[in-house]
Design an enzyme around this catalytic site. Sequence first.
Site, PDB file in Angstrom:
ATOM      1  N   CYS A  35      46.248  33.306  31.962  1.00 26.36           N
ATOM      2  CA  CYS A  35      47.206  32.344  31.419  1.00 26.36           C
ATOM      3  C   CYS A  35      48.628  32.886  31.363  1.00 26.36           C
ATOM      4  O   CYS A  35      49.570  32.129  31.151  1.00 26.36           O
ATOM      5  CB  CYS A  35      46.772  31.869  30.029  1.00 26.36           C
ATOM      6  SG  CYS A  35      46.983  33.107  28.751  1.00 26.36           S
TER       7      CYS A  35
ATOM      8  N   CYS B 277      42.537  38.410  25.817  1.00 27.88           N
ATOM      9  CA  CYS B 277      43.751  37.624  25.625  1.00 27.88           C
ATOM     10  C   CYS B 277      43.687  36.901  24.267  1.00 27.88           C
ATOM     11  O   CYS B 277      42.701  36.221  23.975  1.00 27.88           O
ATOM     12  CB  CYS B 277      43.887  36.605  26.745  1.00 27.88           C
ATOM     13  SG  CYS B 277      45.308  35.538  26.561  1.00 27.88           S
TER      14      CYS B 277
ATOM     15  N   ASP C  77      45.458  49.072  40.520  1.00 30.01           N
ATOM     16  CA  ASP C  77      46.006  49.703  39.325  1.00 30.01           C
ATOM     17  C   ASP C  77      45.587  51.171  39.348  1.00 30.01           C
ATOM     18  O   ASP C  77      44.415  51.487  39.537  1.00 30.01           O
ATOM     19  CB  ASP C  77      45.461  49.002  38.067  1.00 30.01           C
ATOM     20  CG  ASP C  77      45.996  49.640  36.799  1.00 30.01           C
ATOM     21  OD1 ASP C  77      47.210  49.565  36.580  1.00 30.01           O
ATOM     22  OD2 ASP C  77      45.190  50.225  36.046  1.00 30.01           O
TER      23      ASP C  77
ATOM     24  N   ASP D 138      41.976  47.546  33.205  1.00 30.82           N
ATOM     25  CA  ASP D 138      42.523  47.952  34.504  1.00 30.82           C
ATOM     26  C   ASP D 138      42.352  46.850  35.555  1.00 30.82           C
ATOM     27  O   ASP D 138      43.206  46.668  36.422  1.00 30.82           O
ATOM     28  CB  ASP D 138      41.846  49.239  34.994  1.00 30.82           C
ATOM     29  CG  ASP D 138      42.266  50.447  34.164  1.00 30.82           C
ATOM     30  OD1 ASP D 138      43.246  50.298  33.412  1.00 30.82           O
ATOM     31  OD2 ASP D 138      41.623  51.499  34.273  1.00 30.82           O
TER      32      ASP D 138
ATOM     33  N   CYS E  81      48.167  38.662  30.347  1.00 27.60           N
ATOM     34  CA  CYS E  81      46.865  38.078  30.688  1.00 27.60           C
ATOM     35  C   CYS E  81      46.943  37.546  32.115  1.00 27.60           C
ATOM     36  O   CYS E  81      47.855  36.805  32.462  1.00 27.60           O
ATOM     37  CB  CYS E  81      46.537  36.950  29.720  1.00 27.60           C
ATOM     38  SG  CYS E  81      45.147  35.953  30.248  1.00 27.60           S
TER      39      CYS E  81
ATOM     40  N   CYS F  98      44.151  32.712  25.340  1.00 29.30           N
ATOM     41  CA  CYS F  98      43.089  31.935  25.986  1.00 29.30           C
ATOM     42  C   CYS F  98      41.719  32.577  25.867  1.00 29.30           C
ATOM     43  O   CYS F  98      40.713  31.974  26.248  1.00 29.30           O
ATOM     44  CB  CYS F  98      43.425  31.687  27.460  1.00 29.30           C
ATOM     45  SG  CYS F  98      43.224  33.135  28.501  1.00 29.30           S
TER      46      CYS F  98
ATOM     47  N   GLU G 220      51.377  49.519  42.143  1.00 27.38           N
ATOM     48  CA  GLU G 220      52.484  49.639  41.203  1.00 27.38           C
ATOM     49  C   GLU G 220      53.408  50.746  41.686  1.00 27.38           C
ATOM     50  O   GLU G 220      52.965  51.732  42.261  1.00 27.38           O
ATOM     51  CB  GLU G 220      51.965  49.944  39.802  1.00 27.38           C
ATOM     52  CG  GLU G 220      51.007  51.115  39.759  1.00 27.38           C
ATOM     53  CD  GLU G 220      50.331  51.269  38.419  1.00 27.38           C
ATOM     54  OE1 GLU G 220      51.062  51.351  37.428  1.00 27.38           O
ATOM     55  OE2 GLU G 220      49.097  51.306  38.365  1.00 27.38           O
TER      56      GLU G 220
HETATM   57 ZN   LIG Z   1      45.206  34.396  28.496  1.00 31.35          ZN
END
Ligand SMILES: [Zn+2]
Length: 393
Positions: free
Chosen positions: A338, A354, A184, A364, A335, A357, A268
């Site tokens: 999940c 998150c 990143d 980053d 996330c 979860c 990216e």
């Molecule tokens: Zn999550």
Amino acid sequence: MQIQKVYKYKLCPNATQKGIFRRWLGACRFVYNLCLEHRICHWQSAGNNLTEYSQNRELTLAKKEPGFEWLSEPHSQVLQDVVRRVRLSFDNFFRGAGFPQWASKHSWHSFRFPQAHNGSIRIEGNRLKLPKIGWVKFYCHRPCEGRIKQVTIKKQAQAYFACILVEQCHEPIPASESQAVGIDLGIARLATLSTGEWYANPELFQRFGPEVKRLQRKLSRQEYQSNGWKKTKRRLSQLYAKIKRCRRDYLHKASTAIVRRYSAIVVENLQLRNMSRSARGTVSQPGKGVRRKSGLNRSLRDVGLGQFLDMLEYKCRWHGRSFKRVDPRYTSQKCSSCGHTCPENRLTQSEFRCVDCGQAGHADVNASKNIRDLGRISGSQYEQSPRALPVSA
Ligand SMILES: [Zn+2]
């Protein structure tokens, strides 16, 4: 594997050689403008384009004209290379780039020996032999390996450099870790890897900023074009050149370290042009956050993200690594454990938690994990991108 590489050395020419460089640069500039003018005139009268071949023939004739004997001083191939540059800038224009600009003293800084056949250009110790110029001393900070293909002489901030393009055999280094790594990119942290390690921003503006500001202030107080003004201007451009060298050095070290370790690299696909576009807007529609955005523009240039990606890309090719650019949309909000995607996941610029979860960590690192996974989904084959041009050591 055969690769091409550019070594850049600082030259230390004597007074005579500096004079030659100056005159050759002037001759190149003159030939460029002459060819440009001929092309424009020819287009207006005949409605078609002059070819590189016919312009080269005109150049040979021009050398024989009375008063133009000085055009015979530079090496003929150096001037032919200028004719080629005119042709290339027209090629670019027909592909949609801007119309070729006149070459001025401030915009023309280099000339090139396009062919180094049968030892016409060679290196012995700390001396470089150039056709028609002779032996020029240079600072040999690292050995130049491989067969010399061409040499470009560049003037940058009052100093002359030789960029030597060589072809060499390259032995790829096996990766120490076989896993794929996602990277990143950012302003605060230059690169954050999905393994959790990160490279800081080289922070060149913090380091050199005070000196840049001091010189700029001094310059603004001096009389325009006075001797003192010119001196300060020179020192300022030397300082900018130094900042640029420091940045390149840092990026080279970071990119080499990453490429040596990992067998597959996913980054990216930055839209740098959009990111760094000026926020100023137009008179009728002024942009928002102009000051903040121009600060961002400066720090973007400061880190040199595009340059970093290019380095990663060609080094991956040299070492046989797979390299992939992926669409970074939502990677900062998703996330990585999940897959829940929402803006609330991102508490602050650096903190990620998150809401589904509860996974928490550095934002980053989370984003770089998403980038790595995106690279896996779309296959990990190396993709040749059209931007894979610059090769430099
Ligand atoms: Zn999550």
